[in-house]
Scaffold this motif. Structure first.
Motif, PDB file in Angstrom:
ATOM      1  N   TYR A 192      15.984 -15.345   5.411  1.00  0.00           N
ATOM      2  CA  TYR A 192      15.287 -15.529   6.668  1.00  0.00           C
ATOM      3  C   TYR A 192      14.047 -14.648   6.733  1.00  0.00           C
ATOM      4  O   TYR A 192      14.071 -13.481   6.423  1.00  0.00           O
ATOM      5  N   GLN A 193      12.964 -15.284   7.124  1.00  0.00           N
ATOM      6  CA  GLN A 193      11.653 -14.662   7.017  1.00  0.00           C
ATOM      7  C   GLN A 193      11.396 -13.585   8.063  1.00  0.00           C
ATOM      8  O   GLN A 193      10.614 -12.681   7.828  1.00  0.00           O
ATOM      9  N   ASN A 194      12.041 -13.655   9.209  1.00  0.00           N
ATOM     10  CA  ASN A 194      11.760 -12.667  10.252  1.00  0.00           C
ATOM     11  C   ASN A 194      12.087 -11.256   9.796  1.00  0.00           C
ATOM     12  O   ASN A 194      11.403 -10.312  10.158  1.00  0.00           O
ATOM     13  N   LYS A 195      13.138 -11.088   9.027  1.00  0.00           N
ATOM     14  CA  LYS A 195      13.475  -9.754   8.525  1.00  0.00           C
ATOM     15  C   LYS A 195      12.565  -9.394   7.351  1.00  0.00           C
ATOM     16  O   LYS A 195      12.154  -8.251   7.216  1.00  0.00           O
ATOM     17  N   ASN A 196      12.274 -10.366   6.513  1.00  0.00           N
ATOM     18  CA  ASN A 196      11.407 -10.100   5.361  1.00  0.00           C
ATOM     19  C   ASN A 196      10.060  -9.542   5.773  1.00  0.00           C
ATOM     20  O   ASN A 196       9.502  -8.695   5.083  1.00  0.00           O
ATOM     21  N   ILE A 197       9.519 -10.003   6.865  1.00  0.00           N
ATOM     22  CA  ILE A 197       8.180  -9.573   7.264  1.00  0.00           C
ATOM     23  C   ILE A 197       8.136  -8.063   7.508  1.00  0.00           C
ATOM     24  O   ILE A 197       7.162  -7.403   7.157  1.00  0.00           O
ATOM     25  N   TYR A 198       9.192  -7.513   8.060  1.00  0.00           N
ATOM     26  CA  TYR A 198       9.244  -6.070   8.286  1.00  0.00           C
ATOM     27  C   TYR A 198       9.384  -5.314   6.970  1.00  0.00           C
ATOM     28  O   TYR A 198       8.729  -4.288   6.756  1.00  0.00           O
ATOM     29  N   ILE A 199      10.223  -5.814   6.092  1.00  0.00           N
ATOM     30  CA  ILE A 199      10.427  -5.155   4.802  1.00  0.00           C
ATOM     31  C   ILE A 199       9.137  -5.195   3.990  1.00  0.00           C
ATOM     32  O   ILE A 199       8.710  -4.185   3.428  1.00  0.00           O
ATOM     33  N   LEU A 200       8.502  -6.361   3.924  1.00  0.00           N
ATOM     34  CA  LEU A 200       7.260  -6.500   3.178  1.00  0.00           C
ATOM     35  C   LEU A 200       6.164  -5.605   3.750  1.00  0.00           C
ATOM     36  O   LEU A 200       5.414  -4.966   3.006  1.00  0.00           O
ATOM     37  N   THR A 201       6.078  -5.549   5.066  1.00  0.00           N
ATOM     38  CA  THR A 201       5.076  -4.696   5.714  1.00  0.00           C
ATOM     39  C   THR A 201       5.344  -3.222   5.420  1.00  0.00           C
ATOM     40  O   THR A 201       4.416  -2.460   5.113  1.00  0.00           O
ATOM     41  N   ASP A 202       6.597  -2.830   5.487  1.00  0.00           N
ATOM     42  CA  ASP A 202       6.928  -1.435   5.188  1.00  0.00           C
ATOM     43  C   ASP A 202       6.680  -1.100   3.721  1.00  0.00           C
ATOM     44  O   ASP A 202       6.239   0.012   3.402  1.00  0.00           O
ATOM     45  N   LEU A 203       6.933  -2.046   2.833  1.00  0.00           N
ATOM     46  CA  LEU A 203       6.598  -1.835   1.417  1.00  0.00           C
ATOM     47  C   LEU A 203       5.093  -1.664   1.257  1.00  0.00           C
ATOM     48  O   LEU A 203       4.634  -0.750   0.570  1.00  0.00           O
ATOM     49  N   GLY A 204       4.333  -2.525   1.901  1.00  0.00           N
ATOM     50  CA  GLY A 204       2.876  -2.421   1.835  1.00  0.00           C
ATOM     51  C   GLY A 204       2.381  -1.100   2.382  1.00  0.00           C
ATOM     52  O   GLY A 204       1.499  -0.460   1.800  1.00  0.00           O
ATOM     53  N   TYR A 205       2.966  -0.661   3.486  1.00  0.00           N
ATOM     54  CA  TYR A 205       2.581   0.625   4.084  1.00  0.00           C
ATOM     55  C   TYR A 205       2.935   1.787   3.156  1.00  0.00           C
ATOM     56  O   TYR A 205       2.144   2.725   2.997  1.00  0.00           O
ATOM     57  N   THR A 206       4.118   1.723   2.548  1.00  0.00           N
ATOM     58  CA  THR A 206       4.542   2.800   1.653  1.00  0.00           C
ATOM     59  C   THR A 206       3.593   2.914   0.470  1.00  0.00           C
ATOM     60  O   THR A 206       3.163   4.013   0.104  1.00  0.00           O
ATOM     61  N   TYR A 207       3.249   1.767  -0.115  1.00  0.00           N
ATOM     62  CA  TYR A 207       2.297   1.797  -1.233  1.00  0.00           C
ATOM     63  C   TYR A 207       0.927   2.288  -0.772  1.00  0.00           C
ATOM     64  O   TYR A 207       0.237   3.003  -1.508  1.00  0.00           O
ATOM     65  N   LEU A 208       0.522   1.931   0.434  1.00  0.00           N
ATOM     66  CA  LEU A 208      -0.746   2.427   0.976  1.00  0.00           C
ATOM     67  C   LEU A 208      -0.711   3.949   1.092  1.00  0.00           C
ATOM     68  O   LEU A 208      -1.673   4.635   0.739  1.00  0.00           O
ATOM     69  N   THR A 209       0.402   4.475   1.535  1.00  0.00           N
ATOM     70  CA  THR A 209       0.558   5.919   1.717  1.00  0.00           C
ATOM     71  C   THR A 209       0.400   6.671   0.402  1.00  0.00           C
ATOM     72  O   THR A 209      -0.169   7.767   0.379  1.00  0.00           O
ATOM     73  N   ILE A 210       0.877   6.078  -0.690  1.00  0.00           N
ATOM     74  CA  ILE A 210       0.753   6.758  -1.993  1.00  0.00           C
ATOM     75  C   ILE A 210      -0.497   6.297  -2.745  1.00  0.00           C
ATOM     76  O   ILE A 210      -0.657   6.588  -3.928  1.00  0.00           O
ATOM     77  N   GLU A 211      -1.353   5.560  -2.046  1.00  0.00           N
ATOM     78  CA  GLU A 211      -2.645   5.092  -2.569  1.00  0.00           C
ATOM     79  C   GLU A 211      -2.510   4.167  -3.777  1.00  0.00           C
ATOM     80  O   GLU A 211      -3.367   4.143  -4.654  1.00  0.00           O
ATOM     81  N   TYR A 265       1.994  -6.733  -1.055  1.00  0.00           N
ATOM     82  CA  TYR A 265       3.088  -6.852  -0.088  1.00  0.00           C
ATOM     83  C   TYR A 265       2.595  -7.155   1.324  1.00  0.00           C
ATOM     84  O   TYR A 265       3.240  -7.918   2.060  1.00  0.00           O
ATOM     85  N   LEU A 266       1.469  -6.607   1.705  1.00  0.00           N
ATOM     86  CA  LEU A 266       0.929  -6.931   3.025  1.00  0.00           C
ATOM     87  C   LEU A 266       0.520  -8.397   3.099  1.00  0.00           C
ATOM     88  O   LEU A 266       0.770  -9.077   4.102  1.00  0.00           O
ATOM     89  N   ASN A 267      -0.079  -8.916   2.031  1.00  0.00           N
ATOM     90  CA  ASN A 267      -0.432 -10.339   2.017  1.00  0.00           C
ATOM     91  C   ASN A 267       0.808 -11.222   2.045  1.00  0.00           C
ATOM     92  O   ASN A 267       0.800 -12.284   2.675  1.00  0.00           O
ATOM     93  N   LYS A 268       1.879 -10.806   1.383  1.00  0.00           N
ATOM     94  CA  LYS A 268       3.141 -11.563   1.433  1.00  0.00           C
ATOM     95  C   LYS A 268       3.669 -11.611   2.865  1.00  0.00           C
ATOM     96  O   LYS A 268       4.147 -12.641   3.328  1.00  0.00           O
ATOM     97  N   ALA A 269       3.592 -10.491   3.570  1.00  0.00           N
ATOM     98  CA  ALA A 269       4.028 -10.457   4.968  1.00  0.00           C
ATOM     99  C   ALA A 269       3.159 -11.383   5.815  1.00  0.00           C
ATOM    100  O   ALA A 269       3.671 -12.126   6.659  1.00  0.00           O
ATOM    101  N   LEU A 270       1.857 -11.373   5.560  1.00  0.00           N
ATOM    102  CA  LEU A 270       0.942 -12.210   6.344  1.00  0.00           C
ATOM    103  C   LEU A 270       1.082 -13.696   6.020  1.00  0.00           C
ATOM    104  O   LEU A 270       0.720 -14.536   6.839  1.00  0.00           O
ATOM    105  N   GLU A 271       1.628 -14.023   4.854  1.00  0.00           N
ATOM    106  CA  GLU A 271       1.943 -15.421   4.546  1.00  0.00           C
ATOM    107  C   GLU A 271       3.048 -15.928   5.470  1.00  0.00           C
ATOM    108  O   GLU A 271       3.073 -17.097   5.825  1.00  0.00           O
TER     109      GLU A 271
END
Length: 131
Positions: free
Chosen positions: A33-52, A60-66
């Protein structure tokens, strides 16, 4: 899934980014189910952003936005990522759209002021930043 996601969120909040990434990726496994995936994908994208790690962050952010192109947090994090990449025009578009759709989310205004201040082209206008 919820256990891995919770462990990942805790690790992220504690600054243990490798553990967060590992658990977010485990949480994604077998989720239909995609509603939960969007949070996980966004958090993955944020985590990778944090470590540059901008490549993985963008992926991962683009996957969430899909899943939902209007998702507030994925869009905001992508705008922050674009700022790091000095892609100011695209960042500005995203932030203006966020402000229209989520006018009470104050982080977007701050980030927009940063991008307008960073732009050094013909459209630079200090008064516009203040507004």
């Amino acid at each position: 899934m919820d256990d891995f996601y919770s462990i990942g969120k805790t690790a992220l909040n504690q600054g243990n980014y490798n553990k967060a990434i590992l658990n977010f990726k485990k949480a994604l496994q077998g989720i239909d189910y995609q509603n939960k995936n969007i949070y996980i994908l966004t958090d993955l994208g944020y985590t990778y952003l944090t470590i540059e790690d901008f490549t993985n962050s963008l992926f991962y952010l683009n996957k969430a936005l899909e899943i939902n192109s209007d998702f507030l947090y994925a869009n905001y994090n992508k705008a922050c990522l674009l700022h790091n990449l000095k892609e100011f025009d695209e960042e500005e578009i995203i932030l203006n759209n966020l402000i229209k759709k989520h006018p009470t989310y104050s982080h977007s205004y701050y980030q927009l002021a940063l991008v307008l201040n960073s732009k050094v082209d013909d459209h630079y206008n200090p008064q516009r930043i203040i507004e």
